[in-house]
Scaffold this motif. Structure first.
Motif, PDB file in Angstrom:
ATOM      1  N   GLY A 108      23.503 -26.043   6.341  1.00 46.12           N
ATOM      2  CA  GLY A 108      23.483 -27.336   5.684  1.00 46.12           C
ATOM      3  C   GLY A 108      24.049 -27.184   4.288  1.00 46.12           C
ATOM      4  N   HIS A 109      23.755 -28.113   3.422  1.00 50.96           N
ATOM      5  CA  HIS A 109      24.243 -28.055   2.043  1.00 50.96           C
ATOM      6  C   HIS A 109      23.539 -26.913   1.320  1.00 50.96           C
ATOM      7  CE1 HIS A 109      25.390 -28.982  -1.983  1.00 50.96           C
ATOM      8  NE2 HIS A 109      26.096 -30.029  -1.589  1.00 50.96           N
ATOM      9  N   ASN A 114      27.384 -23.601  -2.179  1.00 49.27           N
ATOM     10  CA  ASN A 114      28.235 -24.267  -1.196  1.00 49.27           C
ATOM     11  C   ASN A 114      29.701 -24.229  -1.624  1.00 49.27           C
ATOM     12  OD1 ASN A 114      27.431 -25.477   1.263  1.00 49.27           O
ATOM     13  ND2 ASN A 114      28.272 -27.416   0.566  1.00 49.27           N
ATOM     14  N   ASP A 115      30.576 -24.047  -0.637  1.00 51.13           N
ATOM     15  CA  ASP A 115      32.008 -24.115  -0.879  1.00 51.13           C
ATOM     16  C   ASP A 115      32.402 -25.583  -0.732  1.00 51.13           C
ATOM     17  OD1 ASP A 115      34.717 -23.645  -1.133  1.00 51.13           O
ATOM     18  OD2 ASP A 115      34.955 -23.026   0.949  1.00 51.13           O
ATOM     19  N   HIS A 116      32.461 -26.284  -1.853  1.00 47.14           N
ATOM     20  CA  HIS A 116      32.740 -27.721  -1.850  1.00 47.14           C
ATOM     21  C   HIS A 116      31.665 -28.436  -1.030  1.00 47.14           C
ATOM     22  CE1 HIS A 116      36.494 -26.821  -3.855  1.00 47.14           C
ATOM     23  NE2 HIS A 116      36.757 -25.945  -2.904  1.00 47.14           N
ATOM     24  N   ASP A 117      32.052 -29.119   0.012  1.00 47.02           N
ATOM     25  CA  ASP A 117      31.080 -29.809   0.860  1.00 47.02           C
ATOM     26  C   ASP A 117      31.088 -29.235   2.279  1.00 47.02           C
ATOM     27  OD1 ASP A 117      33.638 -30.792   1.334  1.00 47.02           O
ATOM     28  OD2 ASP A 117      32.977 -32.844   1.692  1.00 47.02           O
ATOM     29  N   GLY A 120      27.843 -26.588   8.434  1.00 47.85           N
ATOM     30  CA  GLY A 120      27.813 -26.244   9.844  1.00 47.85           C
ATOM     31  C   GLY A 120      28.305 -24.859  10.196  1.00 47.85           C
ATOM     32  N   LEU A 121      28.511 -24.670  11.494  1.00 48.45           N
ATOM     33  CA  LEU A 121      28.933 -23.375  12.035  1.00 48.45           C
ATOM     34  C   LEU A 121      30.319 -22.964  11.574  1.00 48.45           C
ATOM     35  CD1 LEU A 121      27.768 -23.848  15.752  1.00 48.45           C
ATOM     36  CD2 LEU A 121      26.684 -22.432  13.987  1.00 48.45           C
ATOM     37  N   GLU A 134      26.197 -35.215   9.497  1.00 46.28           N
ATOM     38  CA  GLU A 134      25.386 -35.129  10.719  1.00 46.28           C
ATOM     39  C   GLU A 134      26.223 -34.606  11.896  1.00 46.28           C
ATOM     40  OE1 GLU A 134      25.598 -38.002   8.780  1.00 46.28           O
ATOM     41  OE2 GLU A 134      23.694 -37.574   7.758  1.00 46.28           O
ATOM     42  N   GLN A 135      27.458 -35.065  11.997  1.00 44.48           N
ATOM     43  CA  GLN A 135      28.316 -34.606  13.090  1.00 44.48           C
ATOM     44  C   GLN A 135      28.677 -33.133  12.925  1.00 44.48           C
ATOM     45  OE1 GLN A 135      31.358 -37.594  12.455  1.00 44.48           O
ATOM     46  NE2 GLN A 135      30.866 -38.598  14.406  1.00 44.48           N
ATOM     47  N   ILE A 136      29.044 -32.759  11.724  1.00 39.37           N
ATOM     48  CA  ILE A 136      29.495 -31.390  11.473  1.00 39.37           C
ATOM     49  C   ILE A 136      28.377 -30.371  11.692  1.00 39.37           C
ATOM     50  CG2 ILE A 136      30.325 -29.829   9.651  1.00 39.37           C
ATOM     51  CD1 ILE A 136      31.929 -32.205   8.562  1.00 39.37           C
TER      52      ILE A 136
END
Length: 194
Positions: A108-109, A114-117, A120-121, A134-136
Motif C-alpha cells: 500500500g502507500h 513510497n516511490d511517488h504513488d 501493489g505487487l 483499489e484496483q492496483i
C-alpha cells in the motif's frame, strides 16, 4: 475341463478366446532398447523448463524465502496469467517483475518511503494510468494490467526477461528484473498446474 474353466474365466474378465488368440486389451511388451542414451522422463503436470527460461538466466540470481502471503500472490499472478490465456513464460516475467518491484508483497502507500504513488505487487502508479489505488492493490487486476502492457510489446515472447519487463515497467533500474528469473520460473513450475 481346464479349457472350459479357462474360457469361463476369460469371459468373466471381458476377454474372448478364439483359437488360442486373445481378442481384447492385452499388454504389449516392448523389446528392450539398445539405445545407450538415457531416456528423459517428463512429468506431465510440470511446465516445460525450456519454455520457462528459453534464453537461460542473465547474471547472478537472487532468491528470497517466501511467506504464505507472498506465495499466495505468486499463485494469484499465475491464475491471472492463465485466465488471460497467456503461456507460462508470461507468468515467469510477471512474477520476476513483482519480485523486483515488491518482493511479491501487495504494498500500500508507504509514506515517505513510497516511490511517488506506486502501489501493489508491480508498484504501478495511479497517476500514470494503471488504475485506482483499489484496483492496483488487487492482485488479479494489477497482474491483468501488467499483462495488457506485456501484450503490447512486439516480440515479448522472444525477448530476454529483463527487456520485456522493462518495456512495460519503465524502471530506473532496467537490468534488475533479470536476477529473479530462476525463482520466478521455479514458482511457475511448482504452481502452474496446482
Amino acid at each position: 475341463m481346464n479349457t472350459i474353466f479357462r474360457k469361463s474365466m476369460l469371459s468373466v474378465a471381458g476377454l474372448a478366446f478364439a483359437g488360442g488368440v486373445f481378442a481384447g486389451p492385452i499388454a504389449h511388451v516392448a523389446a528392450p532398447s539398445t539405445d545407450p542414451r538415457p531416456v528423459a522422463v517428463v512429468q506431465a503436470d510440470k511446465p516445460d523448463p525450456s519454455k520457462l527460461i528459453p534464453h537461460g538466466t542473465q547474471g547472478a540470481q537472487s532468491h528470497i524465502d517466501l511467506n504464505g502471503e507472498q506465495t499466495g500472490n505468486a499463485k494469484a499472478i499465475i491464475a491471472a496469467t492463465k485466465k488471460a490465456g497467456l503461456p507460462e513464460r508470461a507468468a515467469v516475467i510477471s512474477i520476476a517483475t513483482s519480485l523486483q518491484e515488491s518482493k511479491l508483497e501487495n504494498l500500500g502507500h508507504l509514506g515517505d518511503m513510497n516511490d511517488h504513488d506506486s502501489l501493489g505487487l508491480f508498484q504501478q502508479r495511479p497517476s500514470s494510468g494503471w488504475g485506482t489505488p483499489e484496483q492496483i492493490t488487487d492482485p488479479e487486476y494489477s497482474t491483468t494490467a501488467f499483462l495488457k502492457g506485456l501484450r503490447q510489446v512486439d516480440g515479448w515472447q522472444d525477448m530476454p526477461l529483463t527487456e520485456a519487463a522493462q518495456t512495460v515497467q519503465v524502471s530506473a533500474y532496467p537490468d534488475a528484473y533479470a536476477q529473479w528469473e530462476q525463482q520466478a520460473a521455479d514458482l511457475v513450475g511448482q504452481y502452474w498446474n496446482s
